[in-house]
Write an enzyme that holds these catalytic residues in place. Sequence first.
Site, PDB file in Angstrom:
ATOM      1  N   HIS A 141       4.684  -4.497  11.001  1.00 39.45           N
ATOM      2  CA  HIS A 141       5.019  -3.759  12.226  1.00 39.45           C
ATOM      3  C   HIS A 141       5.119  -4.688  13.429  1.00 39.45           C
ATOM      4  CE1 HIS A 141       4.553   0.439  10.792  1.00 39.45           C
ATOM      5  NE2 HIS A 141       3.656  -0.078   9.965  1.00 39.45           N
ATOM      6  N   ASP A 186      -0.101  -3.745   6.388  1.00 38.51           N
ATOM      7  CA  ASP A 186      -0.755  -3.217   7.587  1.00 38.51           C
ATOM      8  C   ASP A 186      -2.213  -3.664   7.679  1.00 38.51           C
ATOM      9  OD1 ASP A 186       1.597  -1.925   8.146  1.00 38.51           O
ATOM     10  OD2 ASP A 186       0.863   0.095   7.750  1.00 38.51           O
ATOM     11  N   HIS A 232       0.845  -1.197   0.000  1.00 36.97           N
ATOM     12  CA  HIS A 232       0.000   0.000   0.000  1.00 36.97           C
ATOM     13  C   HIS A 232       0.874   1.238   0.000  1.00 36.97           C
ATOM     14  CE1 HIS A 232       0.777  -0.459   4.302  1.00 36.97           C
ATOM     15  NE2 HIS A 232       0.278   0.737   4.542  1.00 36.97           N
ATOM     16  N   ASP A 269       5.907   4.754   5.110  1.00 39.59           N
ATOM     17  CA  ASP A 269       6.780   3.795   5.808  1.00 39.59           C
ATOM     18  C   ASP A 269       6.835   2.448   5.077  1.00 39.59           C
ATOM     19  OD1 ASP A 269       4.016   3.549   6.763  1.00 39.59           O
ATOM     20  OD2 ASP A 269       4.783   2.085   8.210  1.00 39.59           O
ATOM     21  N   HIS A 270       6.139   2.348   3.938  1.00 41.90           N
ATOM     22  CA  HIS A 270       6.175   1.124   3.126  1.00 41.90           C
ATOM     23  C   HIS A 270       6.793   1.339   1.758  1.00 41.90           C
ATOM     24  CE1 HIS A 270       3.533  -1.169   5.939  1.00 41.90           C
ATOM     25  NE2 HIS A 270       3.357   0.068   6.348  1.00 41.90           N
ATOM     26  N   HIS A 298      -7.330  -0.770   5.653  1.00 43.36           N
ATOM     27  CA  HIS A 298      -6.325   0.174   6.144  1.00 43.36           C
ATOM     28  C   HIS A 298      -6.158   1.296   5.116  1.00 43.36           C
ATOM     29  CE1 HIS A 298      -2.650   1.541   8.110  1.00 43.36           C
ATOM     30  NE2 HIS A 298      -1.969   1.373   6.998  1.00 43.36           N
ATOM     31  N   HIS A 351       1.464   3.965   1.902  1.00 43.35           N
ATOM     32  CA  HIS A 351       1.999   4.758   3.009  1.00 43.35           C
ATOM     33  C   HIS A 351       3.527   4.846   2.960  1.00 43.35           C
ATOM     34  CE1 HIS A 351      -1.884   4.190   5.590  1.00 43.35           C
ATOM     35  NE2 HIS A 351      -1.972   5.190   4.736  1.00 43.35           N
TER      36      HIS A 351
HETATM   37 FE    FE Z   1       2.803   0.889   8.184  1.00 43.28          FE
HETATM   38 ZN    ZN Z   2       0.123   1.780   6.512  1.00 42.04          ZN
END
Ligand code: FE
Ligand code: ZN
Length: 270
Positions: free
Chosen positions: A181, A143, A60, A64-65, A118, A62
């Site tokens: 995570h 996530d 996805h 942090d990915h 998410h 985001h």
């Molecule tokens: Fe994340």
């Molecule tokens: Zn995420």
Amino acid sequence: MTTHSKRTLRILTVPAFDDNYLWLIHDGVHAAVVDPGDAQPILAALKTAGLALTAILLTHHHADHIGGVPELLQHYAVPVFGPSNEAIAAMTHKLAEGDTVDVPGLDLQLSVLDVPGHTSGHVAYLRLKEEDGAEPAWLFCGDTLFAGGCGRLFEGTPAQMANSLDKLSALPDDTLVFCAHEYTLANLRFASFVEPGNQALKARVAIESAKRAQGEPTVPSTIGLEKASNPFLRYRQPAIIDSLVAARKLAVGAPPVAAFAALRQWKDHF
Ligand code: FE
Ligand code: ZN
């Protein structure tokens, strides 16, 4: 007759930021990375293990990915696979449920699952159990499903997320769950509050707490373990419904999706 010497695939856990796990799937020579939020730890892991990156897989959009993708592409010109319903720069292959990825450089086929909730286009990657049954299935779910919990609903609806988690719940019990995570202990604190009588959950708290005390990851978990102890896969359980009725004013006899929505909302404020 030709003999194919199949290289064994392994997975490296690469921690990043405070609590992210980036996953490197490799055969000792080539590697694919799942959700590289940061390039530096991946470049370091590739160097240490003597691996060449051959593919990037994204669940996805985001940061942090996907944050490490541009820098990785400067070092390795590789295809970038990701969700068809999300706008991600540098994505070369857009995927949706039903698609299969022949991962470049590796003897690895992944099937794609749509798991919105998410984010609205979130996908997961599944390596099916091998026919000889030697290796369990692998699930890279970003996530969506966490060890002991699930992702927040940033874009999707409770109904979408409940449906996505039901889909993952239907996978074989020994499927390894590589989520993105290390939220496990916080998730299990909430789970224990919601379902205090769950013995499998109590046992899990002890096991995962010991792992964290040693600085070890609690991930991957398994679908079987999640089904036994993760409230977001157990929202139809009477004990969880009772907690929601008592603590969150869930209407008696409310539909399962309402229970799921109440549970997710409770966790948001826990
Ligand atoms: Fe994340
Ligand atoms: Zn995420």
